[in-house]
Design an enzyme around this catalytic site. Structure first.
Site, PDB file in Angstrom:
ATOM      1  N   LYS A  63     -17.368  10.106 103.820  1.00 39.41           N
ATOM      2  CA  LYS A  63     -17.780   8.685 103.068  1.00 39.41           C
ATOM      3  C   LYS A  63     -19.176   8.894 103.716  1.00 39.41           C
ATOM      4  CE  LYS A  63     -18.780   4.704 103.747  1.00 39.41           C
ATOM      5  NZ  LYS A  63     -19.307   3.502 104.232  1.00 39.41           N
ATOM      6  N   GLY A 105     -19.446 -12.250 105.271  1.00 34.77           N
ATOM      7  CA  GLY A 105     -20.905 -12.312 104.549  1.00 34.77           C
ATOM      8  C   GLY A 105     -20.343 -11.562 103.303  1.00 34.77           C
ATOM      9  N   GLY A 146     -16.239 -10.042  99.664  1.00 32.81           N
ATOM     10  CA  GLY A 146     -16.788  -9.215  98.775  1.00 32.81           C
ATOM     11  C   GLY A 146     -15.908  -8.306  98.752  1.00 32.81           C
ATOM     12  N   GLY A 169     -17.025 -12.154 110.100  1.00 32.42           N
ATOM     13  CA  GLY A 169     -18.323 -11.796 109.376  1.00 32.42           C
ATOM     14  C   GLY A 169     -17.461 -12.736 107.719  1.00 32.42           C
ATOM     15  N   ILE A 204     -19.696  -7.953 102.574  1.00 30.01           N
ATOM     16  CA  ILE A 204     -18.528  -7.181 102.417  1.00 30.01           C
ATOM     17  C   ILE A 204     -16.496  -8.286 103.014  1.00 30.01           C
ATOM     18  CG2 ILE A 204     -18.808  -6.577 104.853  1.00 30.01           C
ATOM     19  CD1 ILE A 204     -18.183  -3.973 101.718  1.00 30.01           C
TER      20      ILE A 204
HETATM   21  N1  LIG Z   1     -22.883  -4.364 102.054  1.00 29.74           N
HETATM   22  C1  LIG Z   1     -22.241  -3.574 101.617  1.00 29.74           C
HETATM   23  O1  LIG Z   1     -22.331  -2.462 101.105  1.00 29.74           O
HETATM   24  C2  LIG Z   1     -21.383  -2.630 103.297  1.00 29.74           C
HETATM   25  C3  LIG Z   1     -21.762  -2.839 104.597  1.00 29.74           C
HETATM   26  N2  LIG Z   1     -20.185  -2.793 105.042  1.00 29.74           N
HETATM   27  C4  LIG Z   1     -20.384  -3.048 106.589  1.00 29.74           C
HETATM   28  O2  LIG Z   1     -20.158  -4.236 106.841  1.00 29.74           O
HETATM   29  C5  LIG Z   1     -20.350  -5.121 107.901  1.00 29.74           C
HETATM   30  C6  LIG Z   1     -20.775  -6.498 107.432  1.00 29.74           C
HETATM   31  O3  LIG Z   1     -22.121  -5.673 105.997  1.00 29.74           O
HETATM   32  P1  LIG Z   1     -22.415  -6.486 105.259  1.00 29.74           P
HETATM   33  O4  LIG Z   1     -21.251  -7.976 105.100  1.00 29.74           O
HETATM   34  O5  LIG Z   1     -23.168  -6.425 104.499  1.00 29.74           O
HETATM   35  O6  LIG Z   1     -23.521  -8.098 106.273  1.00 29.74           O
HETATM   36  P2  LIG Z   1     -23.780  -9.344 106.070  1.00 29.74           P
HETATM   37  O7  LIG Z   1     -25.254  -9.580 106.754  1.00 29.74           O
HETATM   38  O8  LIG Z   1     -23.619 -10.119 104.112  1.00 29.74           O
HETATM   39  O9  LIG Z   1     -22.828 -10.065 106.725  1.00 29.74           O
HETATM   40  C7  LIG Z   1     -22.573 -10.034 108.298  1.00 29.74           C
HETATM   41  C8  LIG Z   1     -21.890 -11.081 108.824  1.00 29.74           C
HETATM   42  O10 LIG Z   1     -21.388 -11.040 110.250  1.00 29.74           O
HETATM   43  C9  LIG Z   1     -21.809 -12.596 110.593  1.00 29.74           C
HETATM   44  N3  LIG Z   1     -21.734 -12.557 111.967  1.00 29.74           N
HETATM   45  C10 LIG Z   1     -22.822 -12.030 112.794  1.00 29.74           C
HETATM   46  N4  LIG Z   1     -22.080 -12.235 114.389  1.00 29.74           N
HETATM   47  C11 LIG Z   1     -21.210 -12.564 114.448  1.00 29.74           C
HETATM   48  C12 LIG Z   1     -20.617 -13.121 115.430  1.00 29.74           C
HETATM   49  N5  LIG Z   1     -20.321 -12.809 116.168  1.00 29.74           N
HETATM   50  N6  LIG Z   1     -19.233 -13.738 114.461  1.00 29.74           N
HETATM   51  C13 LIG Z   1     -19.086 -13.992 112.999  1.00 29.74           C
HETATM   52  N7  LIG Z   1     -19.805 -13.653 112.248  1.00 29.74           N
HETATM   53  C14 LIG Z   1     -20.642 -12.820 112.706  1.00 29.74           C
HETATM   54  C15 LIG Z   1     -22.762 -13.059 109.839  1.00 29.74           C
HETATM   55  O11 LIG Z   1     -23.187 -14.293 109.869  1.00 29.74           O
HETATM   56  C16 LIG Z   1     -23.021 -12.860 108.418  1.00 29.74           C
HETATM   57  O12 LIG Z   1     -21.993 -13.729 107.704  1.00 29.74           O
HETATM   58  C17 LIG Z   1     -21.322  -3.738 108.719  1.00 29.74           C
HETATM   59  O13 LIG Z   1     -21.304  -2.891 109.616  1.00 29.74           O
HETATM   60  C18 LIG Z   1     -21.728  -2.805 107.034  1.00 29.74           C
HETATM   61  O14 LIG Z   1     -21.901  -1.477 108.238  1.00 29.74           O
HETATM   62  C19 LIG Z   1     -19.700  -1.636 105.015  1.00 29.74           C
HETATM   63  C20 LIG Z   1     -19.474  -0.722 103.711  1.00 29.74           C
HETATM   64  C21 LIG Z   1     -20.298  -1.351 102.328  1.00 29.74           C
HETATM   65  O1  LIG Z   2     -25.211  -1.879 107.046  1.00 34.61           O
HETATM   66  P1  LIG Z   2     -25.001  -0.083 106.122  1.00 34.61           P
HETATM   67  O2  LIG Z   2     -24.940   0.814 107.227  1.00 34.61           O
HETATM   68  O3  LIG Z   2     -26.822   0.188 106.044  1.00 34.61           O
HETATM   69  O4  LIG Z   2     -23.554  -0.613 105.678  1.00 34.61           O
HETATM   70  C1  LIG Z   2     -24.267  -0.988 104.408  1.00 34.61           C
HETATM   71  C2  LIG Z   2     -24.309   0.740 103.490  1.00 34.61           C
HETATM   72  O5  LIG Z   2     -23.132   0.914 103.141  1.00 34.61           O
HETATM   73  C3  LIG Z   2     -22.884   0.510 102.011  1.00 34.61           C
HETATM   74  O6  LIG Z   2     -22.000  -0.086 101.343  1.00 34.61           O
HETATM   75  C4  LIG Z   2     -21.370   2.448 101.219  1.00 34.61           C
HETATM   76  O7  LIG Z   2     -20.619   2.409 101.010  1.00 34.61           O
HETATM   77  C5  LIG Z   2     -24.261   0.877 101.130  1.00 34.61           C
HETATM   78  O8  LIG Z   2     -24.591   0.199 100.430  1.00 34.61           O
HETATM   79  C6  LIG Z   2     -24.236   0.050 102.052  1.00 34.61           C
HETATM   80  O9  LIG Z   2     -26.020   0.359 102.208  1.00 34.61           O
END
Ligand SMILES: NC(=O)C1=CN([C@@H]2O[C@H](COP(=O)(O)OP(=O)(O)OC[C@H]3O[C@@H](n4cnc5c(N)ncnc54)[C@H](O)[C@@H]3O)[C@@H](O)[C@H]2O)C=CC1
Ligand SMILES: O=P(O)(O)OC[C@H]1O[C@](O)(CO)[C@@H](O)[C@@H]1O
Length: 401
Positions: free
Chosen positions: A213, A11, A16, A9, A13
């Site tokens: 959290k 993306g 960053g 992934g 998180i």
């Molecule tokens: N953005 C945030 O503030 C936070 C996010 N998280 C958790 O982190 C996880 C990811 O969130 P984000 O980074 O925001 O989402 P994002 O959409 O930016 O990143 C997800 C990535 O996973 C990739 N992906 C999808 N299917 C895949 C596969 N089969 N194999 C490999 N890669 C694949 C996507 O192409 C994308 O690049 C979620 O579970 C979210 O709940 C946790 C804390 C904070």
């Molecule tokens: O896919 P979810 O559960 O919304 O995860 C992302 C969430 O996690 C958080 O980063 C908090 O850690 C939120 O910023 C964000 O909305």
């Protein structure tokens, strides 16, 4: 030999947060993703920047020493990398874990290194690594299961950092908040101990960390998102500037605080300080964070162990107060047919095609005899009745014009 970590992934998180800290800990990071654009960008650059934004200004770190593989087209390469890595992490979303499990299972099976691989799922979900482990076991031959712990150890984590959607021209660069917390179970690594990653806070018992959290940060963030969306606000900071929404967020956090203080060894003063930190974090106007991003995936967010039903169910069992949490559930159920969000379309369909009780079971997974269940059914009924009334008014409008 250089330490190597495989991260699924690439993306927000992933780049960053997880990769930043793996890089700081001295790992070469191999990103695995299925999105051509991300893979090509990672393959054609030598570095990207992570910029922390806060009241104190901005500070930028440069991330280097990474490679990237597309698992859609180069599965065999991913298996090979996993077979010689120290760590596998992922941040793909809880619903994607089942899709990445087969390739991880093959990589683990191919290992000959005497040190077991450390597998840490970095998703916003309780027991996400256990879930991944379950899928990996489903994809491993029965006669290899008993010895799997010689090849891999699985540790749950709680991960916290706000990484909003990035500007269209940002490329791989990521703007994020300064605050972060990454707690991971140490127990699964036994006497050998966990890998050396300074950003991780290793803990014996993760439950207080993940519940505190999820039921504070994510409950409040999603409450602000759903109330904000339904009030026509664009960003979380804008929603939090609205006195009435801010008050509701505080009410919801009082309910979850009662549970956290009652259940875990966390004093009410400590929890109150944590609440204030979180309210300040989600109000951060330096982060352009849309209500649609934070509200994304409403079906997951109203499920049994998640940020609303999880604490509300436990409060109902303990005779506590949960009506503000039900308000958040109602607003989540009104997050329907939002552009770009498949689950919000699925939610609308479930609500349209099922009775209130059946929709409540499908969405929340609550048992029908749970003390919270009748309250949720009432909320579902209200949302469905409003939708029916709107459809009737719309049809009358068409008939009259
Ligand atoms: N953005 C945030 O503030 C936070 C996010 N998280 C958790 O982190 C996880 C990811 O969130 P984000 O980074 O925001 O989402 P994002 O959409 O930016 O990143 C997800 C990535 O996973 C990739 N992906 C999808 N299917 C895949 C596969 N089969 N194999 C490999 N890669 C694949 C996507 O192409 C994308 O690049 C979620 O579970 C979210 O709940 C946790 C804390 C904070
Ligand atoms: O896919 P979810 O559960 O919304 O995860 C992302 C969430 O996690 C958080 O980063 C908090 O850690 C939120 O910023 C964000 O909305």
């Amino acid at each position: 030999m250089e330490k190597k970590a495989i991260h699924f992934g690439g993306g927000n998180i992933g780049r960053g947060f997880v990769a930043e800290f793996l890089h700081t800990a001295g790992y070469e990071v191999v990103f695995v993703d299925v999105m051509d654009k991300i893979i090509e960008a990672l393959q054609s650059t030598k570095s990207y920047q992570v910029t922390e934004v806060s009241d104190e200004g901005e500070s930028t770190k440069t991330i280097t020493n990474y490679r990237a593989i597309n698992s859609k087209t180069h599965e065999a390469d991913v298996i090979k990398e996993i077979s010689t890595a120290e760590v596998v992490t992922c941040a793909v979303g809880p619903n994607i874990l089942k899709f990445i499990a087969p390739v991880i299972a093959k990589g683990i099976d191919a290992r000959t290194d005497p040190t077991p691989l450390a597998v840490i799922a970095c998703e916003n979900a309780i027991g996400a690594t256990d879930t991944l482990h379950g899928f990996i076991k489903d994809n491993t031959a029965a006669d290899r299961l008993d010895s799997m712990s010689d090849r891999a150890r699985f540790a749950n984590s709680a991960i916290d950092r706000i990484v909003p959607a990035q500007a269209a021209d940002a490329g791989l660069n990521v703007r994020i908040e300064k605050f972060y917390e990454w707690a991971v179970e140490s127990g699964p690594f036994g006497e050998r101990g966990p890998p050396k990653i300074d950003a991780i806070h290793w803990v014996g018992n993760l439950e207080p960390y993940i519940e505190r959290k999820l039921f504070t940060v994510n409950t409040s963030h999603a409450t602000a998102a759903y109330y904000g969306y339904n009030a026509g606000k664009k960003t979380i900071a804008e929603a939090m500037r609205d006195e009435s929404i801010r008050g509701i967020v505080r009410d919801v956090l009082q309910e979850t605080a009662a549970l956290i203080v009652d259940k875990h060894e966390i004093s009410s003063t400590e929890q109150q300080e944590y609440v204030e930190t979180i309210i300040a974090r989600i109000s951060n106007h330096y982060l352009e964070d849309s209500v649609e991003r934070v509200g994304r995936a409403p079906v997951r967010k109203v499920s049994r162990k998640e940020r609303f039903i999880g604490p509300a169910a436990q409060l109902a069992e303990r005779g506590g107060k949960f009506d503000s949490l039900l308000g958040s559930v109602e607003m989540a159920l009104r997050f329907q047919n939002v552009e770009g969000d498949e689950e919000s379309v699925e939610l609308a369909k479930i609500l349209k095609e099922n009775s209130p009780a059946d929709a409540a079971v499908r969405l929340t997974g609550l048992d029908r005899d749970h003390p919270l269940f009748p309250h949720v059914v009432k909320v579902v009924d209200g949302v469905q009745s409003d939708a029916k009334a709107r459809t009737t008014a719309h049809l009358m409008d068409i008939a009259l014009n």
